[in-house]
Write a protein that holds these residues in place. Structure first.
Motif, PDB file in Angstrom:
ATOM      1  N   PHE A 128       0.818  -1.205   0.000  1.00 38.76           N
ATOM      2  CA  PHE A 128       0.000   0.000   0.000  1.00 38.76           C
ATOM      3  C   PHE A 128       0.859   1.265   0.000  1.00 38.76           C
ATOM      4  N   GLN A 129       0.183   2.406  -0.169  1.00 42.73           N
ATOM      5  CA  GLN A 129       0.877   3.697  -0.109  1.00 42.73           C
ATOM      6  C   GLN A 129       1.553   3.887   1.244  1.00 42.73           C
ATOM      7  N   GLN A 130       0.850   3.550   2.307  1.00 44.73           N
ATOM      8  CA  GLN A 130       1.413   3.609   3.650  1.00 44.73           C
ATOM      9  C   GLN A 130       1.946   2.221   3.997  1.00 44.73           C
ATOM     10  N   TYR A 131       3.211   2.134   4.326  1.00 44.66           N
ATOM     11  CA  TYR A 131       3.855   0.833   4.453  1.00 44.66           C
ATOM     12  C   TYR A 131       3.432   0.080   5.710  1.00 44.66           C
ATOM     13  N   ALA A 132       2.917   0.807   6.743  1.00 42.28           N
ATOM     14  CA  ALA A 132       2.338   0.191   7.949  1.00 42.28           C
ATOM     15  C   ALA A 132       3.276  -0.817   8.594  1.00 42.28           C
ATOM     16  N   LEU A 133       4.536  -0.434   8.782  1.00 40.55           N
ATOM     17  CA  LEU A 133       5.485  -1.295   9.484  1.00 40.55           C
ATOM     18  C   LEU A 133       5.275  -1.149  10.988  1.00 40.55           C
ATOM     19  N   PHE A 134       5.422  -2.230  11.710  1.00 35.04           N
ATOM     20  CA  PHE A 134       5.237  -2.200  13.158  1.00 35.04           C
ATOM     21  C   PHE A 134       6.458  -1.555  13.815  1.00 35.04           C
ATOM     22  N   PRO A 135       6.290  -0.434  14.522  1.00 33.87           N
ATOM     23  CA  PRO A 135       7.445   0.288  15.060  1.00 33.87           C
ATOM     24  C   PRO A 135       8.165  -0.454  16.189  1.00 33.87           C
ATOM     25  N   HIS A 136       7.464  -1.354  16.887  1.00 38.94           N
ATOM     26  CA  HIS A 136       8.065  -2.069  18.011  1.00 38.94           C
ATOM     27  C   HIS A 136       8.783  -3.345  17.586  1.00 38.94           C
ATOM     28  N   MET A 137       8.782  -3.648  16.272  1.00 40.86           N
ATOM     29  CA  MET A 137       9.461  -4.834  15.749  1.00 40.86           C
ATOM     30  C   MET A 137      10.664  -4.422  14.910  1.00 40.86           C
ATOM     31  N   SER A 138      11.652  -5.293  14.855  1.00 42.09           N
ATOM     32  CA  SER A 138      12.782  -5.057  13.963  1.00 42.09           C
ATOM     33  C   SER A 138      12.339  -5.250  12.522  1.00 42.09           C
ATOM     34  N   VAL A 139      13.201  -4.879  11.605  1.00 44.27           N
ATOM     35  CA  VAL A 139      12.919  -5.071  10.179  1.00 44.27           C
ATOM     36  C   VAL A 139      12.651  -6.545   9.883  1.00 44.27           C
ATOM     37  N   ALA A 140      13.507  -7.440  10.367  1.00 45.56           N
ATOM     38  CA  ALA A 140      13.338  -8.873  10.108  1.00 45.56           C
ATOM     39  C   ALA A 140      12.032  -9.387  10.697  1.00 45.56           C
ATOM     40  N   GLU A 141      11.679  -8.920  11.902  1.00 44.18           N
ATOM     41  CA  GLU A 141      10.433  -9.353  12.538  1.00 44.18           C
ATOM     42  C   GLU A 141       9.220  -8.850  11.772  1.00 44.18           C
ATOM     43  N   ASN A 142       9.302  -7.644  11.220  1.00 41.09           N
ATOM     44  CA  ASN A 142       8.223  -7.127  10.378  1.00 41.09           C
ATOM     45  C   ASN A 142       8.011  -8.013   9.164  1.00 41.09           C
ATOM     46  N   VAL A 143       9.101  -8.411   8.537  1.00 40.54           N
ATOM     47  CA  VAL A 143       8.998  -9.238   7.328  1.00 40.54           C
ATOM     48  C   VAL A 143       8.448 -10.619   7.660  1.00 40.54           C
ATOM     49  N   ALA A 144       8.827 -11.156   8.812  1.00 39.40           N
ATOM     50  CA  ALA A 144       8.405 -12.509   9.192  1.00 39.40           C
ATOM     51  C   ALA A 144       7.020 -12.561   9.816  1.00 39.40           C
ATOM     52  N   TYR A 145       6.430 -11.411  10.124  1.00 42.80           N
ATOM     53  CA  TYR A 145       5.193 -11.378  10.896  1.00 42.80           C
ATOM     54  C   TYR A 145       4.062 -12.175  10.234  1.00 42.80           C
ATOM     55  N   GLY A 146       3.879 -11.999   8.921  1.00 42.07           N
ATOM     56  CA  GLY A 146       2.788 -12.681   8.234  1.00 42.07           C
ATOM     57  C   GLY A 146       2.897 -14.190   8.326  1.00 42.07           C
ATOM     58  N   MET A 147       4.108 -14.702   8.301  1.00 38.26           N
ATOM     59  CA  MET A 147       4.299 -16.156   8.407  1.00 38.26           C
ATOM     60  C   MET A 147       4.020 -16.634   9.827  1.00 38.26           C
ATOM     61  N   ARG A 148       4.326 -15.784  10.817  1.00 41.37           N
ATOM     62  CA  ARG A 148       4.040 -16.145  12.201  1.00 41.37           C
ATOM     63  C   ARG A 148       2.542 -16.317  12.402  1.00 41.37           C
ATOM     64  N   VAL A 149       1.757 -15.434  11.759  1.00 38.35           N
ATOM     65  CA  VAL A 149       0.294 -15.499  11.862  1.00 38.35           C
ATOM     66  C   VAL A 149      -0.233 -16.783  11.246  1.00 38.35           C
ATOM     67  N   THR A 150       0.412 -17.237  10.157  1.00 37.51           N
ATOM     68  CA  THR A 150      -0.040 -18.463   9.476  1.00 37.51           C
ATOM     69  C   THR A 150       0.641 -19.716  10.014  1.00 37.51           C
ATOM     70  N   LYS A 151       1.265 -19.599  11.199  1.00 37.65           N
ATOM     71  CA  LYS A 151       1.814 -20.746  11.933  1.00 37.65           C
ATOM     72  C   LYS A 151       3.028 -21.395  11.254  1.00 37.65           C
ATOM     73  N   VAL A 152       3.766 -20.645  10.437  1.00 38.24           N
ATOM     74  CA  VAL A 152       5.026 -21.162   9.913  1.00 38.24           C
ATOM     75  C   VAL A 152       6.020 -21.213  11.069  1.00 38.24           C
TER      76      VAL A 152
END
Length: 346
Positions: A83-107
């Motif tokens: 999206f236009q606004q990247y909506a990165l989580f400020p309390h997470m590191s860059v790597a944790e932001n990238v991995a977040y979606g997989m964490r939700v899907t139980k990877v």
């Protein structure tokens, strides 16, 4: 052309009394970079949201890899959106932001972090894996958002004006990087923008929307050099629209005359500004000449734009090398092949 990945078939969408999309149909090939271009309110973001599943179609089909997906929720579609606004989580590191979606899907955590590291490498952000998003520039945040979308291995990536918040220089840099990244990862991109230059620079094809209708879909070269309508000609770059009358192989517009193979009758022609030049030497058989006064000119670095007016009131815009000096009153010319027929009127 590669096999078709996505087919949008006669899709319609209404919000209240307003029909935002009115029977849009298009195909996207595997590995294609397709840009949906249009003015504000043309329906381009609505089309993207329908493909992503954030809105439901009122009519029509959306088919991906042979399967209808218009009724599936977003999480069941092999599609990711930036999206236009990247909506990165400020309390997470860059790597944790990238991995977040997989964490939700139980990877599994180990696999998620490994895939996140590979995605960050794809967008050249490995060295920032442990950084906070607040420490990143706008361009770097955009790359992280891309990595987060790519890590889920979508078949199709949707991008809703993701460069609009960047300054001009960074935007040009990111255009180049985005195109290179798309070629590297090899997946299809649908990119939404209102910026004609951006669409021309990035796209394999451009789908031009106007008031919810597909005006033209073609390669940047074709849509620029062979526009299907006056709207396409005027929206993609600058042009001069000239109403002419064709009779016996000659087009006549006021004092202008040039050869054409089009049938007799009224017609509308497009002449791009860069195809108009000061006349020199004897008139050639395939050219049209006209006298005009330079009303205004604007220096644009390598080029100069001139606004011309003929004695009969006909106006032209011309663009030429900035080193060419043009007197206030001058004779100009263009090749007849550069007068492109837009439409033949009844």
């Amino acid at each position: 052309m590669n096999p078709t990945l996505l087919s949008v078939r006669d899709v319609r969408k209404r919000f209240g009394a307003r029909e935002v999309l009115r029977g849009v149909s298009l195909d996207v090939a595997e590995g294609e970079f397709l840009t949906v271009l249009g003015e504000s309110g043309s329906g381009k973001t609505t089309l993207l949201r329908l493909i992503a599943g954030f809105e439901r179609t009122d009519a029509g089909e959306i088919v991906m890899s042979g399967e209808r997906i218009e009724q599936l929720p977003p999480y069941q579609r092999p599609v990711n959106t930036v999206f236009q606004q990247y909506a990165l989580f400020p309390h997470m590191s860059v790597a944790e932001n990238v991995a977040y979606g997989m964490r939700v899907t139980k990877v599994a955590k180990a696999e998620a972090m490994d895939r996140a590291a590979k995605a960050l490498a794809q967008v050249k952000m490995t060295e920032f894996a442990d950084a906070s998003p607040s420490k990143l520039s706008g361009g770097q945040q955009q790359r992280v958002a891309l990595a987060r979308a790519l890590v889920n291995r979508p078949k199709l990536l949707l991008l809703d004006e993701p460069l609009s918040a960047l300054d001009a220089n960074l935007r040009r840099q990111m255009q180049s990087e985005l195109k290179s990244l798309q070629r590297e990862v090899g997946i299809s991109f649908i990119f939404v923008t209102h910026d004609q230059d951006e669409a021309m620079a990035l796209s394999d094809r451009i789908a031009l929307l106007r008031d919810g209708v597909l005006e033209q879909i073609a390669s940047p070269s074709e849509i620029y050099n062979r526009p299907a309508s006056a709207y396409s000609a005027g929206f993609i770059g600058k042009t001069n629209l000239i109403q002419a009358q064709i009779a016996q192989g000659e087009a006549v517009a006021g004092s202008l005359r040039w050869k054409t193979q089009q049938p007799d009758g009224p017609a509308l022609f497009s002449i791009r500004p860069e195809n108009i030049r000061p006349a020199s030497g004897a008139a050639q058989n395939g050219s049209a000449r006209f006298a005009a006064r330079v009303q205004q000119q604007m220096f644009q670095g390598a080029t100069r734009v001139l606004w011309l007016e003929c004695q009969d009131g006909t106006k032209f815009e011309a663009r030429m090398h900035s080193g060419i000096e043009v007197p206030a009153d001058c004779e100009f010319e263009f090749d007849s092949k550069d007068a492109v027929l837009i439409k033949q009127k009844d």
